[in-house]
Enzyme design. Structure first.
Site, PDB file in Angstrom:
ATOM      1  N   HIS A 426       0.815  -1.249  -0.036  1.00  0.00           N
ATOM      2  CA  HIS A 426       0.080   0.106   0.043  1.00  0.00           C
ATOM      3  C   HIS A 426       0.838   1.353  -0.160  1.00  0.00           C
ATOM      4  O   HIS A 426       0.723   2.079  -0.981  1.00  0.00           O
ATOM      5  CB  HIS A 426      -1.045   0.128   1.440  1.00  0.00           C
ATOM      6  CG  HIS A 426      -1.641   1.199   1.536  1.00  0.00           C
ATOM      7  ND1 HIS A 426      -1.373   2.248   2.189  1.00  0.00           N
ATOM      8  CD2 HIS A 426      -2.959   1.441   0.795  1.00  0.00           C
ATOM      9  CE1 HIS A 426      -2.320   2.981   2.241  1.00  0.00           C
ATOM     10  NE2 HIS A 426      -3.404   2.848   1.359  1.00  0.00           N
ATOM     11  N   CYS A 736      -1.656  -4.658 -15.861  1.00  0.00           N
ATOM     12  CA  CYS A 736      -1.971  -3.561 -14.697  1.00  0.00           C
ATOM     13  C   CYS A 736      -1.059  -3.680 -13.418  1.00  0.00           C
ATOM     14  O   CYS A 736      -1.236  -2.905 -12.282  1.00  0.00           O
ATOM     15  CB  CYS A 736      -3.372  -3.129 -14.568  1.00  0.00           C
ATOM     16  SG  CYS A 736      -3.983  -4.618 -13.737  1.00  0.00           S
TER      17      CYS A 736
HETATM   18  C1  PEP Z   1      -1.836  -7.135  -9.180  1.00  0.00           C
HETATM   19  O1  PEP Z   1      -2.049  -8.016  -8.571  1.00  0.00           O
HETATM   20  O2  PEP Z   1      -1.096  -7.039  -9.825  1.00  0.00           O
HETATM   21  C2  PEP Z   1      -2.804  -5.973  -9.240  1.00  0.00           C
HETATM   22  C3  PEP Z   1      -2.768  -4.937  -9.945  1.00  0.00           C
HETATM   23  O3  PEP Z   1      -3.750  -5.746  -8.292  1.00  0.00           O
HETATM   24  P1  PEP Z   1      -3.472  -5.331  -6.784  1.00  0.00           P
HETATM   25  O4  PEP Z   1      -1.974  -5.054  -6.741  1.00  0.00           O
HETATM   26  O5  PEP Z   1      -4.320  -4.233  -6.172  1.00  0.00           O
HETATM   27  O6  PEP Z   1      -3.757  -6.463  -6.077  1.00  0.00           O
END
Ligand code: PEP
Ligand code: MG
Length: 784
Positions: A426, A736
């Site tokens: 985070h 992403c």
């Molecule tokens: C991921 O898992 O790469 C992602 C983009 O989602 P998060 O980081 O929010 O789990």
């Protein structure tokens, strides 16, 4: 001729001497003071294997199914054995040793470095496969040359060539043999300002060999030189250690700098003048600003490496070479290790750009530099939420781990330091978006740093230094920092999008010129309410909950309209919810990462999910046709069919809207064909989770952070297969996860033909250029 001397080589000789050889030859030819040496040409390697008649056996040996790991291991062993066990023909042996005898005094220590001619590989450094040896003398020289040749056949190298469709027999390798410089002083120099391009040279210098500077083992002196009036602004750092050659063993060792030299200025005015002259010559030669590695022995100044400042790709591989030539180990390898830790060059560049003022410079704590930039301010130790009130404008938050309700304080802060967490935690994600420098995973910042203590945080190097080193006046505007610097953004066939996790970052994200938002996380909109969704609805009603989401998403959708914004439905693990009011009702989970999150929770609590989907329906009704829906943590087609039903029930027509699924588990990757049949428009790689679930490495656990490797062949194989299947089914693909901001991953994905790449705000510009470069290369290759 088995060898070519550096002064016989120019940039056009790539085929014969490989990239490194050609670059060193070009510099030598331009009359720049490059340490002497020669290249055992690619043709020599070729005749070695052909004349020994091992070529056919070699290429047959590596023609295996690379997905079969034991076959791959066997192939690599066999190929390397063939090369290593084949004796040198006498003539060749003599020619190489004779050439060696002409370097330096005839008994020189040399660096022996592979220089692959397979420049049509995405990047020779991509697989990190080719060998470099330092401090080599006559005795070992021939063995080392052969080992460089054999390094063309490591498992990774074979795997990558096969995956990229390159013919093993078309790849050759040259070997650079170059005198090592026993530097008394060394460092780096940017011939123009590395971020603004202004005529300001920045020089960093320390005692001994260059490795100490490029690896960050020592804080170097910093010299900012105005090229117009040659006015020099000097910051002398305390240099506690230096790297030098051990006379007895020839190895590079770290030694303490004697007390009286620690705070002594490294470069005299004359030496700065000599470096400036050199910098100007090399910049003139190439016609663009250069990032130069240099070394000084007595009154001689040497150039070890030069590369354009803006070429991201080269800063990874070639950086290591430069360091090697200076007598260092593979100091700059950081960029390619997949940990998200930046290369030494990047660190050096950023610290050079940001340093000013003075401080003791002593490193107090170290961690992962997760959001770039350099700032100073008083540390504020935050151990409980009440402490947040004491965080004022410009303070540095020091905490175990950030929480969503810390975001307002994080915005006020000049920097953030945490004990826990990795590059996808985070704290790392939010601070990058806010443009606030951050260091995560220090393990001990909250105990080592004192409340109120003034510190300087270097978000590039990942270190917290004692004292103030940056004048707050000099800190730059986060929005300005990310604007494209050239007036025209690179046009690429692969779309380059941006990730947004907090609506507040939308303006900064849009300023990048990205083609849309590849991931808008909704968690922060909900978590910042300070109540779990269930609790918030209980107290404020379903309409208020939907409205919160509509407002949060709308802010971003507006900022980007008509560019698409891919909004992900809620995905927060229960331990994040537990901090909030209502959190006591969350299930106790042994491992929240494997637990009640993402689409699992949504499908289980369809009563809550319905109000989330209602927010999308309202946005569509309002005309936000650029909003797309993305489902997190799906495992199979059943998850998708059920979510699709929920959409319909919420009044959203899946046929009319664009929606898709994240590929975050091996299960999802392996069932992508079924997901395509279930109707998804796109599949987006969440590599943060895909890596954690494929490698069984908890992404938030700093104890295994070094094992978190999004470029692991297993992860890449899943990704490559999904892209191929999706292409067959007309489904778009995207990334992403954090890895979409890494040059190596970008190269891989662009080569694989991904539809779009979504990067962190601060990485968009580099990703645009990297994608452009790969696309141009693909085009060129297709017509050659
Ligand atoms: C991921 O898992 O790469 C992602 C983009 O989602 P998060 O980081 O929010 O789990
Ligand atoms: Mg994820």
């Amino acid at each position: 001729m088995a060898v070519l001397w550096l002064d016989e080589i120019s940039a056009g000789d790539l085929e014969k001497v490989g990239g490194k050889g050609a670059s060193l030859g070009e510099l030598t030819g331009a009359g720049l003071p490059v340490p002497p040496g020669f290249v055992v040409t690619a043709g020599t390697y070729r005749s070695f294997i052909e004349e020994a008649e091992i070529d056919e056996e070699l290429f047959d040996a590596v023609d295996v199914d690379v997905d079969d790991s034991s076959a791959l291991a066997e192939a690599a062993d066999r190929a390397q054995e063939l090369i290593l066990e084949t004796p040198f023909p006498d003539e060749l042996r003599e020619e190489i040793l004779e050439s060696y005898g002409e370097v330096g005094d005839g008994e020189a220590f040399v660096a022996v470095r592979s220089s692959a001619t397979a420049e049509d590989l995405p990047d020779a450094s991509f697989a990190g496969q080719q060998e470099t040896f330092l401090n080599v003398t006559e005795e070992d020289l021939l063995d080392r040359v052969r080992e460089c040749w054999a390094s063309l056949f490591t498992q990774r190298a074979i795997y990558y060539r096969q995956e990229q469709g390159f013919d093993h027999s078309a790849v050759n390798i040259a070997v650079v043999v170059q005198q090592m410089v026993d530097a008394e002083k060394s460092g780096v120099m940017f011939t123009s300002h590395p971020s603004t391009g202004d005529p300001t040279m920045i020089i960093e210098a320390a005692w001994g060999l260059g490795e100490a500077v490029v690896s960050g083992a020592v804080s170097p002196d910093n010299y900012v030189v105005d090229r117009e009036d040659r006015d020099v602004d000097v910051t002398v750092a305390e240099k506690k250690v230096k790297h030098e050659k051990d006379e007895a063993t020839g190895e590079t060792v770290e030694r303490e700098v004697p007390q009286d030299k620690r705070n002594e200025r490294v470069l005299s005015d004359e030496e700065i003048g000599a470096l400036m002259d050199l910098g100007e010559r090399v910049e003139d030669h190439y016609g663009e600003p250069q990032d130069v590695e240099w070394a000084i022995v007595g009154s001689d100044v040497y150039m070890l490496q030069s590369r354009p400042i803006t070429t991201i790709d080269e800063s990874a591989g070639d950086g290591a070479d430069a360091a090697d030539a200076a007598g260092s180990a593979d100091a700059a390898a950081g960029l390619t290790d997949g940990s998200g830790v930046q290369s030494a060059e990047e660190q050096t560049a950023a610290s050079s750009a940001g340093a000013s003022g003075s401080s003791s410079g002593e490193v107090l704590v170290d961690g992962l530099g997760s959001s770039p930039g350099r700032v100073s301010g008083p540390a504020k130790i935050v151990t409980k939420l009440d402490d947040l009130a004491k965080v004022g404008e410009g303070d540095v938050i020091v905490t175990e781990m950030t929480m969503p309700d810390m975001v307002p304080a994080m915005k006020r802060a000049s920097g953030i330091v945490t004990d826990e967490g990795g590059m996808t935690s985070h704290a790392a994600i939010v601070s990058r978006e806010l443009g606030v420098p951050a260091i995560v995973g220090t393990t001990n910042a909250t105990t080592v740093l004192e409340d109120g203590q003034v510190v300087t945080l270097d978000g590039d190097k990942g270190s917290v230094l004692e004292g103030e080193e940056v004048d707050p006046e000099e800190e730059t505007e986060p929005v300005e920092e990310v604007r494209p610097q050239s007036p025209v953004k690179p046009m690429t066939a692969t779309e380059v999008k941006v990730n947004v996790s907090i609506p507040e970052a939308a303006e900064r994200a849009a300023a990048t010129g990205a083609d849309g938002v590849g991931l808008l996380r909704t968690e922060h909109m909900i978590l910042s309410l300070n109540q779990t969704p269930e609790k918030f609805i209980e107290e404020n009603g379903t309409d208020a909950y939907t409205k919160e989401l509509v407002e949060g998403i709308r802010g971003v959708a507006d900022e980007f309209y008509p560019r698409p914004v891919r909004v992900r439905t809620l995905d927060a693990p229960t331990d994040e919810f537990r901090q909030l009011e209502g959190g006591a009702d969350e299930p106790e989970e042994h491992n929240p990462m494997l637990g009640y999150r993402g689409i699992r929770r949504s499908l289980d609590r369809q009563d809550v999910f319905a109000h989330e989907l209602e927010a999308f329906r309202r946005l569509y009704e309002m005309g936000y046709d650029n909003v797309e829906i993305m489902l997190p943590l799906v495992n199979d087609a059943e998850d998708v069919y059920r979510a699709k039903e929920c959409m319909k029930e919420a009044g959203i027509d899946p046929e009319k809207r664009k929606w898709g699924a994240m590929i975050e588990t091996p299960a999802a990757a392996l069932s992508v064909e079924e997901l395509a049949e279930a109707g998804i428009d796109f599949a987006s790689f969440g590599t943060n989770d895909l890596t954690q679930y494929t490698l069984a490495v908890d992404r938030n656990n700093e104890n295994v952070a070094d094992r978190f490797d999004e470029l692991h062949p297993a992860v890449l194989r899943l990704i490559g297969d999904v892209i191929e299947t999706c292409r067959e089914h007309g489904v778009d693909t995207s990334i992403c996860g954090q890895a979409g901001s890494k040059p190596e991953m970008v190269q891989f994905l662009a080569n694989e033909g991904i539809t779009s790449i979504s990067a962190n705000i601060d990485a968009v510009r580099d990703v645009q250029h990297e994608v452009k470069r790969v696309e141009q290369k693909l085009l060129l290759d297709s017509v050659r």
